[in-house]
Motif scaffolding. Structure first.
Motif, PDB file in Angstrom:
ATOM      1  N   VAL B  29       0.848  -1.189   0.000  1.00 59.37           N
ATOM      2  CA  VAL B  29       0.000   0.000   0.000  1.00 59.37           C
ATOM      3  C   VAL B  29       0.885   1.242   0.000  1.00 59.37           C
ATOM      4  O   VAL B  29       1.733   1.431   0.869  1.00 59.37           O
ATOM      5  N   LYS B  30       0.671   2.042  -1.018  1.00 57.53           N
ATOM      6  CA  LYS B  30       1.483   3.239  -1.176  1.00 57.53           C
ATOM      7  C   LYS B  30       0.783   4.436  -0.530  1.00 57.53           C
ATOM      8  O   LYS B  30       1.393   5.248   0.148  1.00 57.53           O
ATOM      9  N   LYS B  31      -0.511   4.515  -0.777  1.00 62.00           N
ATOM     10  CA  LYS B  31      -1.312   5.601  -0.216  1.00 62.00           C
ATOM     11  C   LYS B  31      -2.678   5.050   0.142  1.00 62.00           C
ATOM     12  O   LYS B  31      -3.137   4.080  -0.473  1.00 62.00           O
ATOM     13  N   ALA B  32      -3.313   5.694   1.112  1.00 63.09           N
ATOM     14  CA  ALA B  32      -4.671   5.275   1.473  1.00 63.09           C
ATOM     15  C   ALA B  32      -5.549   6.494   1.673  1.00 63.09           C
ATOM     16  O   ALA B  32      -5.071   7.564   2.058  1.00 63.09           O
ATOM     17  N   TRP B  33      -6.838   6.329   1.355  1.00 65.16           N
ATOM     18  CA  TRP B  33      -7.833   7.382   1.560  1.00 65.16           C
ATOM     19  C   TRP B  33      -9.005   6.758   2.309  1.00 65.16           C
ATOM     20  O   TRP B  33      -9.567   5.755   1.851  1.00 65.16           O
ATOM     21  N   VAL B  34      -9.335   7.355   3.430  1.00 66.99           N
ATOM     22  CA  VAL B  34     -10.412   6.807   4.250  1.00 66.99           C
ATOM     23  C   VAL B  34     -11.661   7.654   4.083  1.00 66.99           C
ATOM     24  O   VAL B  34     -11.625   8.866   4.277  1.00 66.99           O
ATOM     25  N   ASN B  35     -12.747   7.011   3.723  1.00 67.62           N
ATOM     26  CA  ASN B  35     -13.997   7.727   3.480  1.00 67.62           C
ATOM     27  C   ASN B  35     -15.071   7.282   4.465  1.00 67.62           C
ATOM     28  O   ASN B  35     -15.364   6.103   4.577  1.00 67.62           O
ATOM     29  N   SER B  36     -15.621   8.248   5.187  1.00 68.08           N
ATOM     30  CA  SER B  36     -16.801   7.990   6.018  1.00 68.08           C
ATOM     31  C   SER B  36     -18.011   8.355   5.173  1.00 68.08           C
ATOM     32  O   SER B  36     -18.272   9.527   4.941  1.00 68.08           O
ATOM     33  N   PRO B  37     -18.752   7.357   4.690  1.00 66.14           N
ATOM     34  CA  PRO B  37     -19.728   7.649   3.633  1.00 66.14           C
ATOM     35  C   PRO B  37     -21.124   8.096   4.093  1.00 66.14           C
ATOM     36  O   PRO B  37     -21.992   8.288   3.263  1.00 66.14           O
ATOM     37  N   LEU B  38     -21.336   8.242   5.407  1.00 66.03           N
ATOM     38  CA  LEU B  38     -22.677   8.622   5.891  1.00 66.03           C
ATOM     39  C   LEU B  38     -22.638   9.973   6.591  1.00 66.03           C
ATOM     40  O   LEU B  38     -21.821  10.190   7.481  1.00 66.03           O
ATOM     41  N   TYR B  39     -23.535  10.859   6.192  1.00 65.34           N
ATOM     42  CA  TYR B  39     -23.697  12.153   6.873  1.00 65.34           C
ATOM     43  C   TYR B  39     -25.135  12.293   7.343  1.00 65.34           C
ATOM     44  O   TYR B  39     -26.067  12.066   6.584  1.00 65.34           O
ATOM     45  N   ARG B  40     -25.322  12.644   8.614  1.00 69.09           N
ATOM     46  CA  ARG B  40     -26.686  12.845   9.141  1.00 69.09           C
ATOM     47  C   ARG B  40     -26.963  14.295   9.542  1.00 69.09           C
ATOM     48  O   ARG B  40     -28.048  14.796   9.346  1.00 69.09           O
ATOM     49  N   GLY B  41     -25.984  14.980  10.155  1.00 72.85           N
ATOM     50  CA  GLY B  41     -26.178  16.409  10.432  1.00 72.85           C
ATOM     51  C   GLY B  41     -26.624  16.764  11.838  1.00 72.85           C
ATOM     52  O   GLY B  41     -27.429  17.668  12.028  1.00 72.85           O
ATOM     53  N   PHE B  42     -26.082  16.069  12.850  1.00 70.38           N
ATOM     54  CA  PHE B  42     -26.488  16.368  14.234  1.00 70.38           C
ATOM     55  C   PHE B  42     -26.203  17.815  14.627  1.00 70.38           C
ATOM     56  O   PHE B  42     -26.990  18.426  15.353  1.00 70.38           O
ATOM     57  N   GLU B  43     -25.065  18.350  14.173  1.00 73.01           N
ATOM     58  CA  GLU B  43     -24.744  19.724  14.567  1.00 73.01           C
ATOM     59  C   GLU B  43     -25.792  20.697  14.045  1.00 73.01           C
ATOM     60  O   GLU B  43     -26.141  21.668  14.709  1.00 73.01           O
ATOM     61  N   GLN B  44     -26.299  20.400  12.857  1.00 70.04           N
ATOM     62  CA  GLN B  44     -27.368  21.250  12.308  1.00 70.04           C
ATOM     63  C   GLN B  44     -28.695  21.014  13.045  1.00 70.04           C
ATOM     64  O   GLN B  44     -29.465  21.946  13.262  1.00 70.04           O
ATOM     65  N   ILE B  45     -28.945  19.756  13.413  1.00 69.13           N
ATOM     66  CA  ILE B  45     -30.192  19.433  14.124  1.00 69.13           C
ATOM     67  C   ILE B  45     -30.230  20.158  15.476  1.00 69.13           C
ATOM     68  O   ILE B  45     -31.267  20.641  15.913  1.00 69.13           O
ATOM     69  N   LEU B  46     -29.064  20.254  16.125  1.00 69.01           N
ATOM     70  CA  LEU B  46     -29.009  20.837  17.471  1.00 69.01           C
ATOM     71  C   LEU B  46     -29.137  22.360  17.468  1.00 69.01           C
ATOM     72  O   LEU B  46     -29.504  22.957  18.485  1.00 69.01           O
ATOM     73  N   HIS B  47     -28.835  22.966  16.357  1.00 67.07           N
ATOM     74  CA  HIS B  47     -28.861  24.423  16.271  1.00 67.07           C
ATOM     75  C   HIS B  47     -30.262  24.960  16.613  1.00 67.07           C
ATOM     76  O   HIS B  47     -31.245  24.545  16.019  1.00 67.07           O
ATOM     77  N   GLY B  48     -30.317  25.876  17.583  1.00 65.12           N
ATOM     78  CA  GLY B  48     -31.587  26.508  17.943  1.00 65.12           C
ATOM     79  C   GLY B  48     -32.410  25.751  18.977  1.00 65.12           C
ATOM     80  O   GLY B  48     -33.460  26.213  19.411  1.00 65.12           O
ATOM     81  N   LYS B  49     -31.917  24.569  19.391  1.00 69.07           N
ATOM     82  CA  LYS B  49     -32.664  23.787  20.384  1.00 69.07           C
ATOM     83  C   LYS B  49     -32.445  24.329  21.797  1.00 69.07           C
ATOM     84  O   LYS B  49     -31.453  25.006  22.083  1.00 69.07           O
ATOM     85  N   ASP B  50     -33.350  23.944  22.705  1.00 69.16           N
ATOM     86  CA  ASP B  50     -33.106  24.158  24.126  1.00 69.16           C
ATOM     87  C   ASP B  50     -31.842  23.367  24.485  1.00 69.16           C
ATOM     88  O   ASP B  50     -31.745  22.187  24.134  1.00 69.16           O
ATOM     89  N   PRO B  51     -30.881  24.010  25.162  1.00 69.93           N
ATOM     90  CA  PRO B  51     -29.611  23.308  25.420  1.00 69.93           C
ATOM     91  C   PRO B  51     -29.779  21.970  26.132  1.00 69.93           C
ATOM     92  O   PRO B  51     -29.029  21.032  25.872  1.00 69.93           O
TER      93      PRO B  51
END
Lengths: 337, 484
Positions: B29-51
């Motif tokens: 192996v000369k080079k490797a690329w790691v891909n996390s293929p799932l995005y859900r968006g928790f940081e966006q979901i939390l925006h504006g919520k009661d803490p």
């Protein structure tokens, strides 16, 4: 022995918690239970050996009809974003959106099960502004549709079976699979939201250890108090469909027994209650959201009556984090000593 | 032979979906690329919520690190509120967190990692037959005892947290669940049963003796003397496959400190381990780089308090939903091996000084923690004081900020919360595998796994080696946390 009942389990826009919960099955443990029900896990993301190409070959064999599939279990929301492309979850190694794989596989499986509220209704992943455009297999929140559409039926003639919950109790899953494997499950066995009635015909309120506090409206005021959490703490146990307090979790637990309110996680849209989860919205001092099937006028009348009759023991214990007043000892036998 | 590219994925027996692309040159192996293929968006979901609602949402980022997420959220809120948990509350939170972390260590070893050695590709190995009998996925004999032991172990969360995963019992001021004295002894009973399982099945001897192993030689002696333990079975395989020479990432390790025992003490201390020596950790030097992430561009790497998470699937030069966190610009490895280096456990210090952070040492550090944490939990259970408070309470300020820094089983987890007008203005999360499986940064420096894979011998088309699978899983990755 007859051919095994085959199960394929895939995950998409969720947390994997329903799989982790599944491993909590006890008496018997998961593998023993499945084995003796003649259920074969063709593949499960946390449990199987096959990786990469071996796994993709299996998916293709199912789609081409070379491998029989009885039950397709989908855990996690369907990620349809951005802009309907499904690129928020492209199945690794395939360059193809997971939602496309799921749709194709669902058309082959005799039954399709949504494992958890995410794949049933969209769940937590569809919270807030729903940035991932997450939905359920056959619902988007409480509205029918979702990935497969309102009218979709599986080759067996059933709609998607919504084993909702966040997470699911291990035995909600195993028992539904076992019933299917025994051919002991029909459209009569799901409720109007297509959740198995085996657990959805019960209310979380049933078996709640705080029931005496509920009866007298002796309410908890802050977390760790022992009283009923309906009046102030946002508890939806009297409305939530599930058998959490009679079945119990991890041996002897439930949300209520853990000291925090039921958030009705088996219901569509539970992730957006419209108020902080641990606060009960009230109008003129009366909690919004009456116990299921309870007429409002009666509830208000009985609540004010029972509140007036609250024994001191319950009043004091309700706002303490341990028993501060013990029950009085009273003879119950007519015998005289 | 020539150079070619190959994609591996999906990787199962990791939590969530994962894709790895490698460039192979002459079978290496000369080079490797790691891909996390799932995005859900928790940081966006939390925006504006009661803490306070973060305590409901964030555990659901992850079904395997659920409690770690709860503890991080509760700590961030506690800092914003300016309160401390009660002593009982702290003990209870630590017990719940430890229960999850040890269950995860157990799941990793038995369910995720060992089954790869039972594969047919290893039939010519003299250890294969026994390994297949014991660890074969789904049918291995070990599961007959491991699954019930794990399920019973999680009864601790049944008592203290209502359920696992996804509890709401952990609060900024402690725990919602007070413990009565009969429950305390019940907890001690469950713990004893788990200790016995570990001693008989995993180690072949007392936990205290494992905790005292202080060198590679001591470990080797232990395995020679206890050949029937699963630890020894693993070490025989590791020796044969030379897992101590596989999967090296960098030499900088980090721990936020695990199991906070009072305001500034942890069971396993906070710090860094840099090329053989201990140092202090300055968390203000953490930045997230998004130069290779499918994220809307920003002027440069940002501290998570200032960070944003806005996806853009069309960003060029990008190959993952994962961001690239760096500490003072450096790639960091986190996890049990990092924790035990920072805490200077002599066995791990010796092993890493000889072989670096490698596949074998990551596994040993995890097993070692089983032996270290159970006795600590025994102590914490005895310290619980029934009838004394389990939870402090304080109002939530309208404008405040707070960070929660905890150690999940697989490494350092951070939450950064900013509150404005009583609502969540910004909530940023950096998970353990975000560190370990990060993509390249703006200097084109690959993340820890990408480095660990480089140099691995895999045969020309990559099919001939399972080593990639071992290396990937040695990190105990949690992809649903990585991108959330």
């Amino acid at each position: 022995m007859s051919a095994p009942f085959t199960v394929l389990w895939l995950q998409s826009g969720g947390c994997g918690g329903c799989s982790m919960s599944l491993l909590n099955a006890e008496a018997p443990d998961l593998y023993t239970g499945l084995k003796h029900s003649n259920i074969e896990l063709l593949w499960h993301p946390s449990l199987s050996e096959a990786s990469s190409e071996e796994f993709i070959e299996l998916l293709n064999a199912i789609i081409q009809g070379k491998q029989h599939l009885d039950a397709l279990c989908i855990e996690g929301s369907i990620m349809t974003g951005p802009k309907g492309t499904g690129r928020f979850h492209v199945l690794a190694g395939t360059r193809r959106p997971m939602m496309d794989w799921i749709e194709e596989l669902a058309n082959q499986a005799r039954y399709t099960l949504a494992i958890g509220s995410c794949s049933a209704f969209g769940g937590i992943t569809s919270g807030g502004s729903n940035p991932g455009e997450a939905c359920g297999l056959q619902y988007d929140g409480a509205i029918q549709g979702g990935l497969l559409g309102a009218d979709w039926i599986s080759p067996s003639g059933l709609s998607v079976i919504n084993v909702a919950g966040c997470p699911t109790h291990p035995n909600w899953v195993t028992e539904t699979l076992m019933q299917l494997a025994m051919d002991d499950f029909s459209s009569e066995d799901v409720d109007d939201l297509r959740r198995p009635r085996s657990y959805a015909d019960h209310l979380v309120h049933h078996g709640c250890t705080r029931n005496e506090f509920y009866e007298y409206k002796a309410s908890a005021e802050q977390s760790s108090d022992r009283g009923c959490m309906m009046e102030h703490m946002g508890c939806l146990g009297t409305q939530a469909h599930a058998d959490c307090n009679t079945r119990l979790w991890n041996g002897q637990g439930s949300c209520l027994r853990g000291g925090y309110p039921c958030i009705n996680c088996t219901a569509p849209d539970f992730e957006e209650p419209g108020h902080p989860f641990t606060e009960t919205p009230q109008i003129a001092g009366i909690p919004i959201g009456l116990p299921t099937d309870m007429p409002k006028a009666w509830f208000v009348a009985l609540a004010s009556l029972s509140k007036a009759a609250t024994p001191k023991r319950l009043k004091d214990n309700a706002v303490a984090d341990h028993i501060v007043v013990s029950p009085t000892i009273r003879p119950t036998s007519p015998k005289k000593s | 032979m020539s150079s070619n590219r190959k994609i591996f994925g999906p990787f199962n027996r990791v939590e969530g979906d994962l894709e790895v692309e490698v460039e192979i040159d002459n079978g290496v192996v000369k080079k490797a690329w790691v891909n996390s293929p799932l995005y859900r968006g928790f940081e966006q979901i939390l925006h504006g919520k009661d803490p306070r609602d973060a305590l409901v949402y964030t555990p659901r980022i992850c079904g395997i690190c659920s409690v770690s997420q709860s503890v991080a959220a509760a700590q961030a809120l506690a800092e914003a509120q300016g309160i401390e948990p009660t002593p009982n509350g702290r003990l209870s939170s630590n017990l719940i967190l430890a229960c999850e972390n040890l269950a995860d260590h157990l799941s990793h070893f038995y369910l995720f990692f060992m089954p790869d050695f039972a594969r047919e590709a290893y039939t010519d190995k003299n250890w294969h037959e026994e390994t297949a009998r014991r660890f074969k996925a789904q049918t291995g004999a070990a599961f007959k005892t491991v699954l019930p032991a794990r399920a019973q172990w999680l009864h601790i969360t049944g008592i203290l947290a209502g359920k696992w995963p996804h509890s709401l019992s952990i609060q900024p001021g402690g725990s919602t669940r007070s413990v009565e004295s009969q429950e305390r002894v019940r907890l001690i009973g469950i713990l004893g049963s788990f200790r016995e399982f570990l001693e008989i099945t995993v180690f072949g001897g007392e936990l205290e003796a494992i905790a005292e192993l202080d060198s590679e030689r001591a470990l080797t002696n232990w395995c020679d003397n206890n050949p029937g333990s699963d630890l020894s079975r693993f070490m025989r395989i590791s020796h044969d496959l030379e897992l101590d020479s596989q999967g090296h990432a960098g030499s900088l390790f980090m721990s936020y400190g695990a199991y906070q025992t009072d305001a500034d003490q942890h069971l396993f201390r906070r710090g860094i381990w840099n090329n053989g020596s201990a140092g202090a950790l300055d968390v203000s030097e953490i930045r997230e780089d998004i130069s290779h992430s499918w994220m809307q561009s920003q002027p440069g790497p940002r501290h998570p308090y200032q960070g944003t998470t806005l996806p853009d699937a069309d960003m060029s030069n990008s190959y993952s939903w994962c961001k690239a966190p760096r500490l003072d610009g450096e790639v960091v490895e986190v996890g049990a091996v990092a924790r035990q280096l920072v805490n200077q456990h002599p066995l791990i210090v010796d092993l890493v000084s000889k072989h670096g952070g490698c596949v074998q040492n990551r596994i040993i550090a995890r097993l070692l923690e089983l032996a270290l944490v159970v006795p600590a939990m025994e102590n914490w259970m005895r310290m619980l004081r029934p009838r004394e408070p389990f939870c402090n309470h304080a109002p939530l300020p309208d404008d405040a900020q707070g960070a929660g820094l905890v150690e999940a089983a697989r490494g350092s987890l951070g939450h950064w919360l900013r509150i404005k007008n009583g609502r969540i203005l910004n909530y940023q999360i950096i998970a353990p595998t975000t560190w370990n499986f990060s993509p390249r940064d703006n200097q084109d420096v690959p993340g820890a796994l990408e480095q660990a894979l480089t140099g691995t011998e895999v045969g020309e088309n990559g099919k001939e080696s399972l080593m990639i699978q071992h290396i990937v899983r040695s990190f105990d990755p949690c992809m649903v946390c990585t991108v959330h």
